[in-house]
Write a protein that holds these residues in place. Structure first.
Motif, PDB file in Angstrom:
ATOM      1  N   LYS A 179       0.907  -1.188  -0.020  1.00 51.41           N
ATOM      2  CA  LYS A 179       0.031  -0.259  -0.401  1.00 51.41           C
ATOM      3  C   LYS A 179       1.070   1.435  -0.132  1.00 51.41           C
ATOM      4  CE  LYS A 179      -4.123   1.896   2.433  1.00 51.41           C
ATOM      5  NZ  LYS A 179      -3.611   3.322   2.346  1.00 51.41           N
ATOM      6  N   VAL A 180       0.370   2.261  -0.740  1.00 48.22           N
ATOM      7  CA  VAL A 180       1.139   3.462  -0.534  1.00 48.22           C
ATOM      8  C   VAL A 180       0.994   3.960   0.876  1.00 48.22           C
ATOM      9  CG1 VAL A 180       0.705   4.435  -3.157  1.00 48.22           C
ATOM     10  CG2 VAL A 180      -0.356   4.037  -2.102  1.00 48.22           C
ATOM     11  N   ARG A 181       1.928   5.056   0.981  1.00 47.86           N
ATOM     12  CA  ARG A 181       1.690   5.717   2.136  1.00 47.86           C
ATOM     13  C   ARG A 181       1.246   7.211   1.755  1.00 47.86           C
ATOM     14  NH1 ARG A 181       4.279   2.512   7.058  1.00 47.86           N
ATOM     15  NH2 ARG A 181       3.818   4.659   7.948  1.00 47.86           N
ATOM     16  N   VAL A 182       1.761   7.699   0.867  1.00 49.68           N
ATOM     17  CA  VAL A 182       1.187   8.579   0.068  1.00 49.68           C
ATOM     18  C   VAL A 182      -0.198   8.852  -0.538  1.00 49.68           C
ATOM     19  CG1 VAL A 182       1.927  11.289  -0.405  1.00 49.68           C
ATOM     20  CG2 VAL A 182       2.812  10.100   1.516  1.00 49.68           C
ATOM     21  N   HIS A 183      -1.153   9.617  -0.501  1.00 41.35           N
ATOM     22  CA  HIS A 183      -1.701   9.374  -1.773  1.00 41.35           C
ATOM     23  C   HIS A 183      -2.365  10.679  -2.015  1.00 41.35           C
ATOM     24  CE1 HIS A 183      -4.403   8.702   1.546  1.00 41.35           C
ATOM     25  NE2 HIS A 183      -5.994   8.724   1.222  1.00 41.35           N
ATOM     26  N   LEU A 184      -3.095  10.948  -3.092  1.00 44.61           N
ATOM     27  CA  LEU A 184      -3.900  12.095  -3.382  1.00 44.61           C
ATOM     28  C   LEU A 184      -5.275  11.685  -3.275  1.00 44.61           C
ATOM     29  CD1 LEU A 184      -2.793  12.569  -6.807  1.00 44.61           C
ATOM     30  CD2 LEU A 184      -1.868  13.673  -5.179  1.00 44.61           C
ATOM     31  N   ASP A 185      -5.732  12.319  -3.247  1.00 45.05           N
ATOM     32  CA  ASP A 185      -7.644  13.084  -2.635  1.00 45.05           C
ATOM     33  C   ASP A 185      -8.695  13.467  -3.724  1.00 45.05           C
ATOM     34  OD1 ASP A 185      -7.191  11.344  -0.247  1.00 45.05           O
ATOM     35  OD2 ASP A 185      -7.685  13.148   0.953  1.00 45.05           O
ATOM     36  N   VAL A 186      -8.897  13.137  -4.539  1.00 45.21           N
ATOM     37  CA  VAL A 186      -9.900  13.957  -5.385  1.00 45.21           C
ATOM     38  C   VAL A 186     -11.667  13.820  -4.765  1.00 45.21           C
ATOM     39  CG1 VAL A 186     -10.507  13.635  -8.098  1.00 45.21           C
ATOM     40  CG2 VAL A 186      -8.405  12.698  -7.088  1.00 45.21           C
TER      41      VAL A 186
END
Length: 117
Positions: A62-69
């Motif tokens: 799992k990525v530790r930083v992600h975008l919120d859209v």
């Protein structure tokens, strides 16, 4: 000295495919880029640029930083993501403020679609 956030870099095996997905989803045009890389946006844009960097290995874990859209309609947003080659992870959270669903781009980078009430 002033520090400011100018971009987010995403590692990709298929830079063109992943950048095309995000460009279409965010309606963000391609800007000047280094060979083999793709930048969405240009230096000095109001929004930080998205940078797609070529790597030789696929994403693991799992990525530790992600975008919120943010979207106006969660169902329509999910349909758009799937239509562009992304997927729904099966994770959904309903809050008093709205709903959050965890989606993934074509290489499995997770991000959230958020519909605020």
């Amino acid at each position: 000295m002033t520090n400011r956030w100018v971009g987010v870099t995403i590692d990709c095996v298929d830079v063109e495919r992943v950048a095309a997905f995000w460009s279409a989803l965010l309606d963000r045009p391609r800007g000047p880029s280094q060979d083999g890389w793709v930048y969405l946006g240009e230096p000095g844009d109001v929004e930080p640029r998205l940078v797609f960097q070529p790597v030789g290995e696929a994403k693991r874990g799992k990525v530790r930083v992600h975008l919120d859209v943010a979207v106006d309609d969660i169902g329509v947003g999910m349909g758009e993501v799937v239509g562009l080659g992304g997927s729904f992870t099966g994770e959904r959270h309903d809050y008093d403020e709205g709903v959050v669903v965890v989606m993934a781009d074509p290489e499995g980078h997770e991000f959230c679609l958020v519909q605020y009430y």
